[in-house]
Design a protein around this motif. Structure first.
Motif, short mmCIF file in Angstrom:
data_model
loop_
_atom_site.label_atom_id
_atom_site.label_comp_id
_atom_site.label_asym_id
_atom_site.label_seq_id
_atom_site.Cartn_x
_atom_site.Cartn_y
_atom_site.Cartn_z
N SER A 22 0.84 -1.20 0.00
CA SER A 22 0.00 0.00 0.00
C SER A 22 0.87 1.24 0.00
O SER A 22 2.01 1.24 0.51
CB SER A 22 -0.92 0.02 1.22
OG SER A 22 -0.18 0.24 2.41
N GLU A 24 0.32 3.82 1.74
CA GLU A 24 0.49 4.25 3.13
C GLU A 24 1.61 3.48 3.82
O GLU A 24 2.41 4.07 4.56
CB GLU A 24 -0.82 4.07 3.91
CG GLU A 24 -0.71 4.57 5.33
CD GLU A 24 -2.02 4.54 6.09
OE1 GLU A 24 -2.01 4.88 7.30
OE2 GLU A 24 -3.05 4.18 5.49
N ARG A 57 -3.52 7.55 1.46
CA ARG A 57 -4.78 6.85 1.72
C ARG A 57 -5.74 7.02 0.54
O ARG A 57 -6.46 6.08 0.16
CB ARG A 57 -5.41 7.38 3.01
CG ARG A 57 -4.59 7.06 4.25
CD ARG A 57 -5.30 7.54 5.52
NE ARG A 57 -4.39 7.45 6.66
CZ ARG A 57 -3.91 8.49 7.32
NH1 ARG A 57 -4.26 9.74 6.97
NH2 ARG A 57 -3.10 8.32 8.34
N ASP A 60 -4.62 4.67 -2.18
CA ASP A 60 -4.94 3.28 -1.86
C ASP A 60 -6.42 2.98 -2.05
O ASP A 60 -6.80 1.84 -2.36
CB ASP A 60 -4.55 2.97 -0.41
CG ASP A 60 -3.04 2.86 -0.22
OD1 ASP A 60 -2.34 2.56 -1.20
OD2 ASP A 60 -2.57 3.08 0.92
#
Length: 425
Positions: A22, A24, A57, A60
């Motif tokens: 990811s 993040e 975020r 993602d």
């Protein structure tokens, strides 16, 4: 398993595209590394951890954005950024907040990159050093003027970063920090929103830890997807250019040169000294004169109204540049045009030119970022360059060489760079 911040940009991009990593998670590993090392390296002038996490975020949660999807990016602090200050390494610009991104930054964001922060530059991208230290040895310079950008990538704080070159400000810090720096062909990357120095030479480029990483970034900056394809040649025709100032090379660079020629010559279709134009001996002085004149023009207002906010070294450069008259500069530019034709003809015989990047390892001390001597000719001629990091000097600091390509053949240059690195590493 290595932490995500130690993945190359291309490895991370592939994992992000497969959703095996990811954005993040990658960003948090980068932030952990920055927290661990920034006090010693001092690569950043401004960090936006919360803003970057918000961007991660969002990436993602959404579709893939482009080739740089989810990759944290450092931006040299002479590039305008709409959400971060742009202070150009000078008190004159303290607190300056642009309204829009520089074109190169916008292209990277459009391709999915996450701008994590602004990296330290020398004063107005000239010679007076900032606070950044060499990741390999904090008593040594990281090079300049793209100091923080190179150091952050070398120290695994970021996979990619943006920089600029007018004389040697991409290739030299790449050499000092042991990473790959790419200076694309002059004019291939838009410069809108980047603080100017010398209009006929300023070039936007960047840094990665591998050739493929630098090519990935350059593909976005130039819009040339061929840079990502990496179609390696079976062999290469290499022209060897020690250059007119080779006597200035220190023992570490001489040994590095010998190592490279010994490794590459047996597998190259041609590897021989390339004949330079007859009057090429003072090319570095010509480049320096044009740069001083153009920089003095670009920084006229800073010189006129904010002289007290400039370092003595920069004031001296601007005074000297203003003293060079336009007739002399026109004569210098005419010589540069002839050299451009002469060097251009070499690419009928050679695919690339191999030439030094720096005179030695990273300088001891933090006040001098290094001599751009070996980079000046190629910046003057506008040719694409890439630094190859493959050796170490006597004190254990990185040493390498650069490849120079035909103008506009950036994708072939990077393929040649990978061919060389496969045989040098």
């Amino acid at each position: 398993m290595k932490s995500a911040n130690r993945l190359s940009a291309t490895e991370a991009a592939s994992a992000l595209a497969r959703r095996e990593l990811s954005a993040e998670a990658l960003l948090r590993d980068c932030l952990d590394r920055i927290a661990e090392r920034e006090e010693q390296v001092r690569a950043f002038v401004y960090l936006d951890a919360e803003g970057a996490l918000e961007q991660a975020r969002a990436l993602d949660a959404g579709p893939l954005r482009g080739p740089l999807h989810g990759l944290p990016l450092g931006v040299k602090d002479i590039f305008d950024t709409f959400d971060l200050p742009t202070e150009c390494g000078s008190p004159i610009f303290a607190g300056h907040r642009p309204r829009v991104d520089a074109a190169a930054v916008a292209l990277c964001r459009e391709a999915g990159a996450i701008v994590l922060g602004k990296t330290v530059t020398t004063e107005l991208a000239n010679m007076t050093a900032g606070v950044t230290r060499n990741p390999f040895n904090p008593a040594h310079s990281p090079g300049g003027s793209s100091s923080g950008s190179a150091a952050a990538v070398a120290d695994f704080m970021l996979p990619l970063s943006l920089g600029t070159q007018t004389a040697g400000s991409l290739i030299r810090p790449a050499a000092c920090c042991g990473i790959v720096g790419i200076k694309p062909s002059f004019g291939r990357v838009p410069r809108a929103g980047v603080k100017p120095n010398a209009d006929s030479m300023d070039t936007v480029g960047g840094f990665g830890r591998t050739v493929a990483d630098a090519a990935l970034l350059a593909s976005v900056l130039t819009g040339d997807a061929r840079l990502r394809e990496q179609r390696l040649p079976d062999t290469l025709r290499i022209g060897l250019v020690q250059g007119p100032d080779w006597a200035q090379a220190e023992a570490d660079v001489v040994a590095c040169w010998q190592q490279a020629v010994s490794a590459l010559a047996p597998q190259a279709a041609r590897c021989e000294d390339a004949a330079l134009p007859a009057d090429f001996a003072d090319v570095a002085a010509v480049q320096a004169a044009i740069q001083a004149h153009e920089t003095a023009a670009a920084l006229t207002d800073e010189h006129r109204r904010h002289r007290q906010g400039l370092s003595p070294a920069l004031v001296e450069l601007l005074d000297r540049g203003r003293a060079i008259d336009a007739v002399a500069v026109a004569a210098h530019q005419a010589r540069a045009a002839r050299w451009r034709t002469g060097i251009g003809a070499l690419f009928e015989r050679y695919d690339v030119l191999l030439t030094p990047s720096a005179v030695d390892e990273a300088p001891d001390g933090l006040q001098f970022t290094g001599d751009p001597l070996f980079c000046r000719p190629w910046s003057l001629l506008g040719l694409p360059c890439v630094h190859l990091p493959f050796a170490t000097g006597a004190t254990g600091l990185p040493v390498g060489l650069q490849l120079v390509g035909r103008h506009g053949d950036d994708h072939r240059l990077m393929a040649a760079a990978q061919w060389c690195m496969d045989r040098l590493s």
